[in-house]
Design a protein around this motif. Sequence first.
Motif, PDB file in Angstrom:
ATOM      1  N   LEU A   1      -3.798   9.857   2.433  1.00 12.64           N
ATOM      2  CA  LEU A   1      -4.483   8.793   1.944  1.00 12.64           C
ATOM      3  C   LEU A   1      -3.711   7.284   2.141  1.00 12.64           C
ATOM      4  O   LEU A   1      -2.662   7.153   2.692  1.00 12.64           O
ATOM      5  N   GLU A   2      -4.514   6.486   1.719  1.00  9.76           N
ATOM      6  CA  GLU A   2      -4.423   4.971   1.710  1.00  9.76           C
ATOM      7  C   GLU A   2      -4.695   4.744   0.426  1.00  9.76           C
ATOM      8  O   GLU A   2      -5.771   5.104   0.011  1.00  9.76           O
ATOM      9  N   ALA A   3      -3.661   3.698  -0.562  1.00  9.53           N
ATOM     10  CA  ALA A   3      -4.019   3.355  -1.791  1.00  9.53           C
ATOM     11  C   ALA A   3      -3.241   2.252  -2.284  1.00  9.53           C
ATOM     12  O   ALA A   3      -2.235   2.015  -1.677  1.00  9.53           O
ATOM     13  N   THR A   4      -3.833   1.596  -3.306  1.00  9.78           N
ATOM     14  CA  THR A   4      -3.079   0.425  -3.812  1.00  9.78           C
ATOM     15  C   THR A   4      -2.258   1.209  -4.898  1.00  9.78           C
ATOM     16  O   THR A   4      -2.800   2.468  -5.577  1.00  9.78           O
ATOM     17  N   PRO A   5      -0.991   0.829  -5.457  1.00  3.20           N
ATOM     18  CA  PRO A   5      -0.220   1.220  -6.495  1.00  3.20           C
ATOM     19  C   PRO A   5      -0.751   1.604  -7.764  1.00  3.20           C
ATOM     20  O   PRO A   5      -0.548   2.438  -8.611  1.00  3.20           O
TER      21      PRO A   5
ATOM     22  N   LEU B   1       0.946  -1.105  -0.025  1.00  5.65           N
ATOM     23  CA  LEU B   1       0.018   0.163   0.012  1.00  5.65           C
ATOM     24  C   LEU B   1       0.839   1.364  -0.035  1.00  5.65           C
ATOM     25  O   LEU B   1       1.986   1.350   0.551  1.00  5.65           O
ATOM     26  N   ILE B   2       0.325   2.611  -0.494  1.00  4.31           N
ATOM     27  CA  ILE B   2       1.110   3.589  -0.494  1.00  4.31           C
ATOM     28  C   ILE B   2       0.290   4.546   0.369  1.00  4.31           C
ATOM     29  O   ILE B   2      -0.816   4.538   0.415  1.00  4.31           O
ATOM     30  N   THR B   3       0.809   5.309   1.233  1.00  2.00           N
ATOM     31  CA  THR B   3       0.146   6.160   2.364  1.00  2.00           C
ATOM     32  C   THR B   3       0.908   7.417   2.402  1.00  2.00           C
ATOM     33  O   THR B   3       2.128   7.625   1.997  1.00  2.00           O
ATOM     34  N   ASN B   4       0.365   8.353   2.833  1.00  2.00           N
ATOM     35  CA  ASN B   4       0.884   9.618   3.405  1.00  2.00           C
ATOM     36  C   ASN B   4      -0.085  10.432   4.188  1.00  2.00           C
ATOM     37  O   ASN B   4      -1.206  10.033   4.408  1.00  2.00           O
TER      38      ASN B   4
END
Length: 165
Positions: free
Chosen positions: A135-139, A114-117
């Motif tokens: 955010l939290e997301a898949t690439p 997962l990508i987060t910031n």
Amino acid sequence: GESVPSAAPARRAGAAPEQEFFDYRLIETSAGVRRWVLESSEMQKFSGRDDVLLVTVRMDFFREGEHFSVLTSDSGRANLATRDVHTWGRVVVVTDDGRRLDTEELFFANSTQLITNEVFNRFQRGADVMTGIGLEATPDLEYIELKGDVQAEVVDDTDTRGERP
């Protein structure tokens, strides 16, 4: 006396990398299939640390060997033990089907994929634009959750079509 290589650039004490690699590449596979490939124009490794400093970052993401998105940023850091990647500067994720995320910092956790910031994000899919903080997301940006101050920018075709700058 001491022999000091004359070609060594003068640096602040303690800040000199142990090793520098140019056109560096890190490939992550699972059961022999590529999951992602990270490329950097320059990588700096410091002694006693698992994380390496990256000057420019390009990460290509794959699913079952098929490319689906690319992340680019001005700077980054990769942990060679965990394979986690932290990117910052101008960070952009673009998927092959045209989704786009613009932000200034992203963390990629290899364990969860997962990508987060925690910073401002601008997500675009077609004419739809959403912004939010964190955010939290898949690439692949198929799953994306904006955490706070979420706003949708609605594009009204009648305002923009037909006008020329």
